[in-house]
Scaffold this active site. Structure first.
Site, short mmCIF file in Angstrom:
data_model
loop_
_atom_site.label_atom_id
_atom_site.label_comp_id
_atom_site.label_asym_id
_atom_site.label_seq_id
_atom_site.Cartn_x
_atom_site.Cartn_y
_atom_site.Cartn_z
N GLN A 52 30.79 39.86 46.41
CA GLN A 52 29.90 40.83 47.06
C GLN A 52 29.72 42.16 46.34
O GLN A 52 28.60 42.67 46.22
CB GLN A 52 30.38 41.09 48.50
CG GLN A 52 29.48 42.04 49.25
CD GLN A 52 29.81 42.26 50.72
OE1 GLN A 52 29.25 43.14 51.34
NE2 GLN A 52 30.69 41.47 51.30
N ARG A 54 28.96 30.34 36.01
CA ARG A 54 29.66 29.20 35.43
C ARG A 54 28.88 27.91 35.72
O ARG A 54 28.50 27.66 36.87
CB ARG A 54 31.04 29.10 36.07
CG ARG A 54 32.10 28.51 35.16
CD ARG A 54 33.29 28.10 36.00
NE ARG A 54 33.93 29.26 36.61
CZ ARG A 54 35.13 29.69 36.23
NH1 ARG A 54 35.77 29.10 35.26
NH2 ARG A 54 35.69 30.70 36.85
N THR A 90 31.14 30.94 29.35
CA THR A 90 31.44 31.99 28.37
C THR A 90 32.82 31.82 27.77
O THR A 90 33.29 32.69 27.04
CB THR A 90 31.31 33.37 29.03
OG1 THR A 90 32.11 33.36 30.21
CG2 THR A 90 29.88 33.68 29.38
N ASN A 141 32.48 42.20 37.87
CA ASN A 141 33.57 42.52 38.81
C ASN A 141 34.60 41.39 38.86
O ASN A 141 35.01 40.94 39.91
CB ASN A 141 33.04 42.86 40.21
CG ASN A 141 32.42 41.69 40.94
OD1 ASN A 141 31.71 40.89 40.34
ND2 ASN A 141 32.68 41.57 42.22
N LYS A 183 44.34 42.06 42.09
CA LYS A 183 43.03 41.57 42.51
C LYS A 183 42.79 42.11 43.91
O LYS A 183 43.73 42.22 44.70
CB LYS A 183 43.03 40.05 42.57
CG LYS A 183 43.05 39.40 41.20
CD LYS A 183 42.93 37.91 41.35
CE LYS A 183 42.78 37.25 40.00
NZ LYS A 183 42.63 35.79 40.13
N GLU A 229 37.64 42.91 50.01
CA GLU A 229 37.20 43.93 50.98
C GLU A 229 38.32 44.60 51.80
O GLU A 229 38.52 45.80 51.75
CB GLU A 229 36.18 43.27 51.92
CG GLU A 229 35.74 44.11 53.08
CD GLU A 229 34.95 45.33 52.68
OE1 GLU A 229 34.00 45.18 51.91
OE2 GLU A 229 35.28 46.45 53.14
N GLY A 262 33.32 64.14 63.62
CA GLY A 262 32.94 65.49 63.22
C GLY A 262 33.39 66.50 64.25
O GLY A 262 34.38 66.29 64.95
#
Ligand code: COA
Length: 423
Positions: A18, A39, A75, A97, A138, A141, A255
Site C-alpha cells: 500500500q 515479479r 529483476t 518500498n 520490516k 501499517e 485541539g
C-alpha cells in the site's frame, strides 16, 4: 495548460502493498507515466489478497494501482536486471518500498543508480529511517502506528477496552506514500535547478509521528503543566496524569475545543447512529440556543470553557438527551443552522453511496477488463484546471511488450525474454 500537469515524468514503480502504490497512484492521476514493475507470474501480492471475485485482481490491488501500466520483470535474472538498468537510464524517478536492503541485494544501490543516471530520483519507503536502531525491521501499517506514537494515544484509558488502539485510517501506509509524493515532487523541482537527482526517503514511523504532532505537544505540556485540562480525565481522574505520559483520550477533541461522539436515535441497533459534536468556545451561545438552554448563556457554571470543563461530560450527556429522538442527520440539520462544528458518523456503506462524494469525484466507478467495473476512492485533491480521470489498474504484465518496445527492444528480443521467463 495540459490537463495532466505531471505528463512527461516517467516513473519506475517498483512498489508493492500500500505505502508505495498509494504514492505512485497519486502521481499517475496527475499525469505521470507510471510503470509498475512486478515479479512475473505473481505480481504485487495484493493482486491475490482478500479476493472478492475468483481469478480477478483483488480490490486491494485495483484501488491502489489505477492509471498505471504493468511490466513484469524478474529483476534477479541478468536479462531482467539489464532491462531495469535501461529504464533507470531513461526514466526520471524510481519508487520502491521493499524490505530494508532488498534493492541493494538486487544490485541497485544508490551509488549504482547514480552511476547509471545522475538525474534519477530514488524514492523509498521504509519502516524506520536510515541509521535508526530499528532500520533493519520490516514494517506494516499497524506496526508503524505503534512505532510512530499513534497507538499509545488512541483508545480507552480504562475499562475492558483499555490499551493502545490502532486506527483504521492508513496512517502508516497511504499517509507515508503521500509524504513521499511531496518529497518526489520537491526533488523533481530541485533537479530543474541543479540538474541532479537525489534520494528521497520517508520512514513510516516519521510519517505517523508527523500526524501525531498534537500528541507530542501534549507530552511537552505534561512535562511543564503536569496535566491536560481538555482530556476527559480532567479533573475527576487526575491519577491518569500521575506518570506524566500522555494518556489515551477516548473520543475527546484533540485541539482546544472539547468534543465527543454522541448517540442519536437508533444507536441501539445501528452501529453508526452517532454524531461528533464540538463545543467551540465562540459557539457557546448558539449551542445554548440550539439546545433550548438560554439560561446556560449567563450561568457562571457554563459561561466560560474553564467553568464548563469540570462537568463537560455532563454537558455532552445533556446534548445526547436532546438528540435521542433525532437521527444523526436530523441532529446535524439542527446544529448546522447554529454554525456548530459537527457531522454524522458515516459508515463505509454510506460514503460509498454518497451523492456529494460521487459528484465531486471523491468516489468513482472505474471500468475494468476482468471485474466489469469497480468503485474506488478518487483524488482527494481538487484543482481548478485539472479533473483527474481514474482509469483501471493494469492486469499483470498487460503492458510488458508495449513498454519494452518503447525501450527499444525488438520483437525477437522480447520473445526471447518471454521464453527465459525474465518477463
Ligand atoms: C512490506 C514488507 C514488510 C513486505 O515484506 P516481504 O513480503 O517479505 O517483501 P520484501 O520487500 O522484504 O522482499 C521482497 C523480495 O522480493 C524480491 N523482488 C521484488 N520484486 C522482484 C522482481 N520483480 N523480481 C525479482 N525479485 C523481486 C526482492 O528483491 C526481495 O528479495 P530478497 O529479500 O531476497 O532480497 C517489506 O517490503 C517492508 O518492510 N517494506 C518497507 C516498508 C513498507 O513499505 N511497508 C508497508 C507496506 S504497505
Amino acid at each position: 495548460m495540459s490537463n495532466k500537469p505531471l505528463q512527461g515524468i516517467k516513473i519506475i514503480d517498483f512498489t508493492h502493498v500500500q505505502a508505495g502504490p498509494a504514492c505512485t497512484q497519486l502521481l499517475a492521476w496527475f499525469g505521470a507515466d507510471v510503470i509498475k514493475v512486478e515479479r512475473p507470474g505473481s505480481g504485487d501480492v495484493t493482486r491475490s489478497q482478500l479476493r472478492d471475485i475468483p481469478d480477478a485482481d483483488a480490490l486491494y490491488f485495483t484501488m491502489l494501482n489505477s492509471n498505471k501500466r504493468s511490466l513484469t520483470l524478474d529483476t534477479k535474472q541478468p536479462e531482467g536486471k539489464a532491462v531495469l538498468e535501461k529504464m533507470i537510464k531513461e526514466y526520471d524517478v524510481m519508487v520502491e518500498n521493499f524490505g530494508p536492503g532488498a534493492l541493494d541485494r538486487m544490485g541497485f544501490t544508490w551509488e549504482r543508480i547514480q552511476e547509471l543516471n545522475p538525474k534519477m530520483i530514488l524514492a523509498s519507503v521504509k519502516g524506520f529511517s536510515d541509521g535508526h536502531e530499528y532500520e533493519d525491521l520490516k514494517v506494516y501499517e499497524n506496526v508503524a502506528q505503534c512505532a510512530g506514537g499513534a497507538a499509545s494515544t488512541t483508545g480507552w484509558w480504562k475499562g475492558e477496552q483499555a490499551g493502545p488502539m490502532i486506527s483504521a485510517a492508513a496512517l502508516g501506509d497511504t499517509n507515508t506514500g503521500m509524504h513521499l509524493a511531496i518529497g518526489i515532487l520537491t526533488a523533481y523541482i530541485g533537479r530543474q535547478h541543479t540538474g541532479k537527482g537525489q534520494k528521497v526517503a520517508v520512514a513510516m514511523q516519521d510519517a505517523v509521528l508527523n500526524l501525531c504532532r498534537v500528541k507530542m505537544r501534549d507530552q511537552l505540556r505534561m512535562d511543564t503543566v503536569g496535566y491536560l485540562e481538555e482530556y476527559p480525565q480532567y479533573p475527576h481522574e487526575m491519577e491518569a496524569f500521575a506518570d506524566k505520559v500522555v494518556p489515551r483520550g477516548g473520543n475527546a477533541g484533540g485541539g482546544g475545543q472539547p468534543g465527543w461522539i454522541l448517540k442519536c436515535k437508533g444507536w441501539e441497533t445501528d452501529p453508526n447512529a452517532y454524531i461528533y459534536f464540538t463545543i467551540q468556545g465562540q459557539a457557546w451561545a448558539p449551542i445554548c440556543d440550539a439546545l433550548n438552554k438560554p439560561e446556560w448563556k449567563t450561568d457562571p457554571l457554563y459561561m466560560t470553557p474553564k467553568a464548563r470543563q469540570p462537568h463537560i461530560m455532563d454537558i455532552f450527556a445533556t446534548i445526547e438527551d436532546f438528540i435521542k429522538d433525532k437521527t444523526k442527520f436530523e441532529a446535524v440539520n439542527i446544529f448546522r443552522k447554529h454554525d456548530i462544528p459537527c457531522a454524522p458518523v458515516f459508515s463505509m456503506k454510506e460514503l460509498l453511496n454518497d451523492k456529494s462524494l460521487r459528484a465531486s469525484g471523491s468516489i468513482v466507478e472505474v471500468p475494468h477488463k476482468v471485474r466489469g467495473s469497480y468503485w474506488t476512492v478518487g483524488s482527494p485533491i481538487k484543482f481548478s484546471d485539472l479533473k483527474p480521470v481514474v482509469t483501471a489498474s493494469p492486469l499483470l504484465g498487460e503492458h510488458t511488450d508495449e513498454v519494452l518496445a518503447e525501450l527499444g527492444y525488438s520483437k525477437e528480443q522480447v520473445a526471447a525474454m518471454h521464453s527465459s521467463k525474465a518477463i
